[in-house]
Design a protein around this motif. Structure first.
Motif, PDB file in Angstrom:
ATOM      1  N   GLU A  18       0.827  -1.207   0.000  1.00 22.64           N
ATOM      2  CA  GLU A  18       0.000   0.000   0.000  1.00 22.64           C
ATOM      3  C   GLU A  18       0.866   1.263   0.000  1.00 22.64           C
ATOM      4  O   GLU A  18       0.563   2.244  -0.693  1.00 22.64           O
ATOM      5  N   ALA A  19       1.943   1.243   0.777  1.00 27.29           N
ATOM      6  CA  ALA A  19       2.839   2.403   0.814  1.00 27.29           C
ATOM      7  C   ALA A  19       3.562   2.566  -0.511  1.00 27.29           C
ATOM      8  O   ALA A  19       3.784   3.697  -0.983  1.00 27.29           O
ATOM      9  N   LEU A  20       3.929   1.474  -1.140  1.00 28.84           N
ATOM     10  CA  LEU A  20       4.587   1.536  -2.444  1.00 28.84           C
ATOM     11  C   LEU A  20       3.665   2.164  -3.486  1.00 28.84           C
ATOM     12  O   LEU A  20       4.087   3.017  -4.284  1.00 28.84           O
ATOM     13  N   HIS A  25       1.566   6.825  -6.670  1.00 25.62           N
ATOM     14  CA  HIS A  25       0.528   7.851  -6.820  1.00 25.62           C
ATOM     15  C   HIS A  25       1.136   9.248  -6.803  1.00 25.62           C
ATOM     16  O   HIS A  25       0.827  10.104  -7.638  1.00 25.62           O
ATOM     17  N   ASP A  26       2.017   9.474  -5.837  1.00 24.36           N
ATOM     18  CA  ASP A  26       2.643  10.790  -5.728  1.00 24.36           C
ATOM     19  C   ASP A  26       3.423  11.137  -7.001  1.00 24.36           C
ATOM     20  O   ASP A  26       3.380  12.279  -7.479  1.00 24.36           O
ATOM     21  N   LEU A  54      -5.409   0.871  -6.599  1.00 23.37           N
ATOM     22  CA  LEU A  54      -5.772   1.896  -7.573  1.00 23.37           C
ATOM     23  C   LEU A  54      -6.038   3.199  -6.846  1.00 23.37           C
ATOM     24  O   LEU A  54      -6.242   3.218  -5.624  1.00 23.37           O
ATOM     25  N   ARG A  55      -6.013   4.281  -7.601  1.00 20.46           N
ATOM     26  CA  ARG A  55      -6.402   5.598  -7.098  1.00 20.46           C
ATOM     27  C   ARG A  55      -7.336   6.222  -8.125  1.00 20.46           C
ATOM     28  O   ARG A  55      -7.036   6.234  -9.332  1.00 20.46           O
ATOM     29  N   LEU A  56      -8.476   6.733  -7.628  1.00 19.44           N
ATOM     30  CA  LEU A  56      -9.484   7.314  -8.501  1.00 19.44           C
ATOM     31  C   LEU A  56      -9.694   8.780  -8.146  1.00 19.44           C
ATOM     32  O   LEU A  56      -9.340   9.216  -7.045  1.00 19.44           O
ATOM     33  N   PRO A  57     -10.284   9.558  -9.057  1.00 24.47           N
ATOM     34  CA  PRO A  57     -10.586  10.957  -8.753  1.00 24.47           C
ATOM     35  C   PRO A  57     -11.473  11.079  -7.522  1.00 24.47           C
ATOM     36  O   PRO A  57     -12.168  10.125  -7.137  1.00 24.47           O
TER      37      PRO A  57
END
Length: 550
Positions: A18-20, A25-26, A54-57
């Motif tokens: 999760e941290a990776l 993401h950054d 994943l990262r979403l809006p």
């Protein structure tokens, strides 16, 4: 875009997947054009790509947990599967969507993408990627010129992603094994209970009780595929929410889901064949959804965690379950999801067996919880299966079974076994003259006369068409000829009433006694030959078969 050397040390120091992903993401968001991304990693055991994270809006952040664990099946034409297989990155814009499976179109449109980049996650020198990285923009048009920079970033993260993914898979499977070891005893008891149920409603009720008890659920809804729709066949609520049942029941009975992507999440889960977990439905109420899904959430009022689980039979999806909590958020663990999948695969067999039993029993509501009642029903089914519907006599299948048993007995003992074959004379001419309904009356009357003329121990069957057979155990040839002659005379004398009409018919018969170690086929062939001798000799007579040739 990024200095690989400056990032490498930080990545090596990262201890959790999760941290990776947060570091990734950054780095991606720093580009300024990226609205979201997915990391999809290969799981050999599932033969698919699994959305590891994943990262979403912002407005979609509440459903990120729903899509973690989503599986891209490698033999479908999804953009991710294509890139993983070909090792070649893709640029996807709206005009390209017809080339791909529905999962690509659904996410592209639902997350309002303008462009999508899909890149293989490659390890140095490896033949096969470890997964894919998908990056999308909502306001900018990402293109082929952007691929090298994102590919460089993917290559930087790939080794650490592989390491953390393998650790996570190992830990997850270890926990699953431990969890299943503690559950196995109760699971066996549940199987025993399900095996005793043969009515569909009982099976559905048992499923609901077991899932609510085992996983702390407040509502279970079972949907089964019927033609081109999913029908809600059973719903159950926990005691604190029983007051919702009446209004929900009206909705259940009046609502079905067509198997299209626009009719709700249930249809999507059914078509794609993989479970979907919504961690907290309260966080997605503001998002677009089908009218049926929104109405369901309104009726359930306080929905929290919501899982869609396919019901499979031999790898084919035949329905699905909603597993819902209404009082508190309760997201199933990976070990629980594994157990849920196992239970779902078992209950499919119980459901299909119960449905088949209902058809055979003309929708009998239940067949025995006690062994004595179950045995009685099985005997009834056996009896029905052995009877000829028109005459009430034993049918050909029952005759074959009885012959096997009786011939086996005769071969092991000195018991004589005889057989008579009876054929109604000129029956085709009778049907052509008086019609088939009159012919059916004759068949039933002849069956009655034969049954009355023989002993209780004799076995009478309809052999086929206008032919009948009689097996006579403990009966030698002279005695069998006497019985056959009595049958012939009784039928000739019988007046058959058919409303205003009166009919009389005659029969021809052949008779034989079983020879020592004679095969069934040879025995029947000799009796049949004797019958045809009667026919050729002028009908209305009985003929004994020629002795068996040594």
């Amino acid at each position: 875009m990024i200095d690989p050397r400056a990032k490498l040390l930080r990545l090596l120091e990262t201890t959790r997947l999760e941290a990776l992903v947060q570091h990734l993401h950054d780095d991606l968001i720093a580009d300024g054009r990226v609205a979201g991304f997915e990391v999809n990693l290969h799981d050999p055991a599932r033969k698919s790509l699994v959305t590891a994270d994943l990262r979403l809006p912002g407005e979609y952040a509440g459903i990120e947990g729903t899509y973690r664990g989503f599986q891209y099946v490698l033999d479908r034409a999804d953009a991710n599967a294509s890139v993983f297989t070909s090792r070649t990155p893709l640029v996807v814009v709206s005009g390209d969507l017809d080339r791909f499976y529905e999962t690509t179109r659904m996410r592209f449109e639902r997350w309002r993408m303008r462009s999508l980049l899909v890149l293989p996650l490659l390890m140095p020198g490896a033949e096969q990627p470890i997964g894919t990285l998908t990056v999308f923009s909502r306001d900018h048009l990402l293109g082929a010129a952007d691929l090298p920079a994102f590919a460089s970033l993917a290559a930087l993260y790939a080794p650490q992603l592989k390491l953390h993914w393998e650790l996570k898979l190992g830990a997850s499977r270890s926990q699953t094994v431990e969890h299943m070891a503690t559950e196995i005893h109760q699971f066996v008891e549940y199987i025993a209970e399900m095996n005793s149920l043969t009515a569909v409603d009982q099976v559905y009720a048992s499923i609901s009780r077991e899932f609510m008890r085992r996983f702390g659920l407040d509502m279970v809804n079972i949907l089964m595929a019927e033609d081109d729709h999913l029908t809600m066949v059973h719903s159950a609520f926990s005691e604190p929410f029983a007051h919702l049942a009446a209004e929900w029941e009206q909705h259940r009975c009046s609502t079905a889901y067509s198997l299209t992507v626009h009719d709700g999440q249930s249809a999507l889960v059914y078509m794609h064949g993989q479970r979907l977990v919504v961690a907290d439905a309260q966080k997605i109420l503001h998002l677009p959804m089908s009218a049926k899904d929104r109405r369901a959430l309104e009726l359930l009022r306080t929905v929290r965690s919501f899982s869609y689980v396919p019901i499979r039979l031999h790898e084919k999806v035949i329905g699905l379950m909603w597993l819902v909590t209404l009082s508190e958020q309760r997201v199933p663990t990976e070990a629980q999801l594994t157990l849920i999948d196992l239970l779902a695969s078992f209950i499919s067999t119980a459901i299909v067996n119960a449905q088949a039993h209902m058809r055979v029993e003309e929708q009998t509501l239940q067949i025995g919880k006690l062994n004595t009642e179950l045995e009685a029903k099985v005997q009834l089914l056996d009896e029905l299966a052995r009877k000829d519907k028109l005459t009430g006599l034993n049918n050909f299948g029952a005759l074959e079974e009885e012959m096997r048993r009786r011939i086996s007995e005769a071969h092991r003992s000195p018991m004589a076994l005889s057989m008579i074959l009876v054929d109604i004379d000129h029956f085709k001419r009778f049907n052509d003259t008086f019609g088939h309904p009159a012919g059916n009356v004759v068949l039933k009357r002849v069956a009655q006369v034969i049954s009355k003329a023989v002993r209780d121990m004799d076995f009478v069957a309809r052999y086929g068409g206008e032919e009948f057979a009689v097996l006579l155990p403990h009966c030698d040839l002279p005695s069998a000829l006497a019985v056959a002659e009595r049958v012939r005379a009784d039928i000739e004398a019988a007046v058959i009433d058919n409303g205003d009409e009166r009919h009389q018919v005659t029969i021809s018969a052949g008779c034989a006694v079983l020879g020592a170690q004679e095969a069934s086929a040879d025995f029947v062939s000799r009796v049949d030959a004797a019958l045809y001798e009667s026919k050729h000799a002028g009908r209305n007579r009985v003929t004994a078969a020629s002795p068996r040739k040594p």
